[in-house]
Design a protein around this motif. Structure first.
Motif, PDB file in Angstrom:
ATOM      1  N   LEU A  54       0.836  -1.210   0.000  1.00  0.00           N
ATOM      2  CA  LEU A  54       0.000   0.000   0.000  1.00  0.00           C
ATOM      3  C   LEU A  54       0.868   1.256   0.000  1.00  0.00           C
ATOM      4  O   LEU A  54       0.538   2.246  -0.658  1.00  0.00           O
ATOM      5  CB  LEU A  54      -0.921  -0.005   1.220  1.00  0.00           C
ATOM      6  N   PHE A  99       0.376   3.869  -3.163  1.00  0.00           N
ATOM      7  CA  PHE A  99      -0.126   5.222  -2.952  1.00  0.00           C
ATOM      8  C   PHE A  99       0.987   6.237  -2.681  1.00  0.00           C
ATOM      9  O   PHE A  99       0.692   7.396  -2.353  1.00  0.00           O
ATOM     10  CB  PHE A  99      -1.139   5.228  -1.801  1.00  0.00           C
ATOM     11  N   VAL A 109      -0.092   4.729   5.902  1.00  0.00           N
ATOM     12  CA  VAL A 109      -0.789   3.506   5.495  1.00  0.00           C
ATOM     13  C   VAL A 109      -1.208   2.661   6.696  1.00  0.00           C
ATOM     14  O   VAL A 109      -2.109   1.821   6.589  1.00  0.00           O
ATOM     15  CB  VAL A 109       0.054   2.654   4.514  1.00  0.00           C
ATOM     16  N   VAL A 127      -4.915   2.198   7.540  1.00  0.00           N
ATOM     17  CA  VAL A 127      -5.773   1.141   6.982  1.00  0.00           C
ATOM     18  C   VAL A 127      -6.098   0.097   8.054  1.00  0.00           C
ATOM     19  O   VAL A 127      -7.193  -0.462   8.085  1.00  0.00           O
ATOM     20  CB  VAL A 127      -5.082   0.483   5.769  1.00  0.00           C
ATOM     21  N   LEU A 138      -5.864   6.444  -0.884  1.00  0.00           N
ATOM     22  CA  LEU A 138      -5.696   5.998   0.503  1.00  0.00           C
ATOM     23  C   LEU A 138      -6.791   6.501   1.440  1.00  0.00           C
ATOM     24  O   LEU A 138      -7.315   5.718   2.245  1.00  0.00           O
ATOM     25  CB  LEU A 138      -4.308   6.409   1.010  1.00  0.00           C
TER      26      LEU A 138
END
Length: 414
Positions: A42, A46, A53, A56, A104
């Motif tokens: 990720l 992004f 990240v 998430v 994101l």
């Protein structure tokens, strides 16, 4: 003959309900752990720093923690089956949105919605399992939920690791969509229809959190904090103090989840055979012994000592979970079980956060620095020892809380 057919039909209905609830619990715990392994991908996808990240994972856990009590109350107000179906629908839609997220922030928002759905699945599944299981098999049913929860948590990283090379990071969310759809179909077909509700509204949180339930909630917090400490401190000790490579650390850390998976249902069977209170005391005793052994044995036997202590600690946790959930819900009227299940989930999540923060702070204090990477192996060992000596003391305190609650109940009856 007719009675036998009826009993056979009831057994099939219960098996169908158990399968639907188990798959629901599996999805919620899978969602907790499957995204962790995708964080590096990720960050690349992004072009975002690791700290961003992590949202998430954090958004899912935060939404789950905030929503568990609300989910339980809605179950009491509008029906457990109805709220279970709502939770599965929400989880499926959020999984789809996560898989399709173009950036994101939208991925984090979709994960937060998925966390709300998971709160319904974890909370309502426990209340429904208590309602659908026969009186003689309640402990077994709770033990099964513990097994499935451990399986989902353990399966997440390995399933994610297999999917990412094949389908990229989006694959870890796509795979949850058909699983949630299957659970929804099973729940519609197998779960018992909600009973008609009277005009009286369920009691609020403080009414449910009466004296009989409070000791179970307090002890749930303490036990969850100690178990989280093993996940936070263990990798540092194994990697930095004992010098194991990452693959070896992962292998050693998998011992606990494997034992959890194997010991969940047998723990429930013991609850049915011995009674919740006796198994609860036994589980806490094993947890105390395991925590003290984690403070002592690794200093003597290195990796073998660590594994031996985990072999004692983890079955104690499964015994505790099966017995504590059974005991907590046993004294709660049907119309309050959703809220009680939510409180159990909330207390567990509070304990997990306390274990990550407070027990982590104790580990840093014992090590003498927060810079673990540059700390000496002896300093890491000292931090490990202090952390689990404290954990053992907390387990003894938890036993005192349970014994005091049992004494109060006996006095009240007398």
């Amino acid at each position: 003959m007719e009675q036998a057919e009826m009993n056979g039909s009831e057994r099939r209905e219960r098996r169908g309900a158990t399968l639907a609830l188990s798959l629901s619990m599996l999805l919620a715990s899978l969602g907790t752990s499957i995204a962790n392994i995708a964080l590096p991908d990720l960050a690349k996808a992004f072009s975002a720093p690791f700290a961003e990240v992590q949202g998430v994972v954090v958004s899912y856990l935060a939404a789950l923690t905030i929503s568990v009590v609300v989910a339980g109350r809605l179950g009491d107000l509008y029906g457990l089956k109805r709220m279970q179906l709502a939770g599965l629908t929400l989880f499926a839609v959020a999984s789809l949105l996560s898989a399709m997220a173009p950036d994101l922030p939208l991925l984090m928002a979709a994960r937060a919605v998925q966390g709300v759905g998971a709160a319904f699945l974890m909370t309502i599944s426990m209340a429904l399992m208590r309602e659908t299981a026969s009186e003689a098999r309640i402990g077994r049913a709770m033990g099964l939920l513990g097994t499935v929860s451990a399986l989902g948590t353990a399966l997440g990283p390995s399933l994610g690791g297999a999917l990412i090379p094949l389908a990229g990071w989006r694959g870890i969310f796509w795979v949850q969509v058909p699983l949630a759809a299957l659970a929804l179909i099973l729940a519609i077909a197998a779960l018992p229809t909600d009973r008609a509700r009277g005009k009286a509204r369920p009691a609020n949180m403080f009414a449910v959190m009466e004296k009989r339930l409070l000791p179970n909630l307090i002890v749930n917090i303490v036990v969850a904090a100690v178990m989280m400490a093993t996940l936070v401190v263990g990798p540092f000790y194994l990697g930095l103090a004992l010098g194991l490579k990452a693959a070896s650390v992962g292998l050693v850390m998998s011992v606990g989840p494997v034992i959890s998976i194997v010991s969940g249902v047998p723990s429930g069977r013991l609850v049915d055979a011995w009674g919740a209170r006796a198994v609860l005391s036994s589980g806490l005793a094993l947890l105390a012994a395991g925590a003290f052994l984690l403070a002592i044995l690794p200093q003597i036997l290195d990796v073998a000592g660590y594994i031996a202590a985990i072999i004692v600690l983890t079955p104690g946790y499964q015994l505790f979970q099966a017995a504590n959930n059974t005991a907590a819900l046993a004294d709660v009227p049907k119309e309050r079980r959703g809220m009680a299940s939510g409180l159990l989930g909330l207390s567990r999540n509070i304990g997990l956060m306390a274990g990550a923060s407070l027990m982590g702070a104790v580990f840093a204090y014992g090590t003498g620095t927060g810079d673990f990477i540059h700390a000496a192996p002896a300093a890491i060992s000292a931090g490990m020892q202090l952390t689990f000596l404290l954990a053992g003391g907390l387990m003894i305190g938890a036993m005192a809380v349970i014994f005091a609650g049992a004494f109060e109940r006996r006095s009240a009856r007398a």
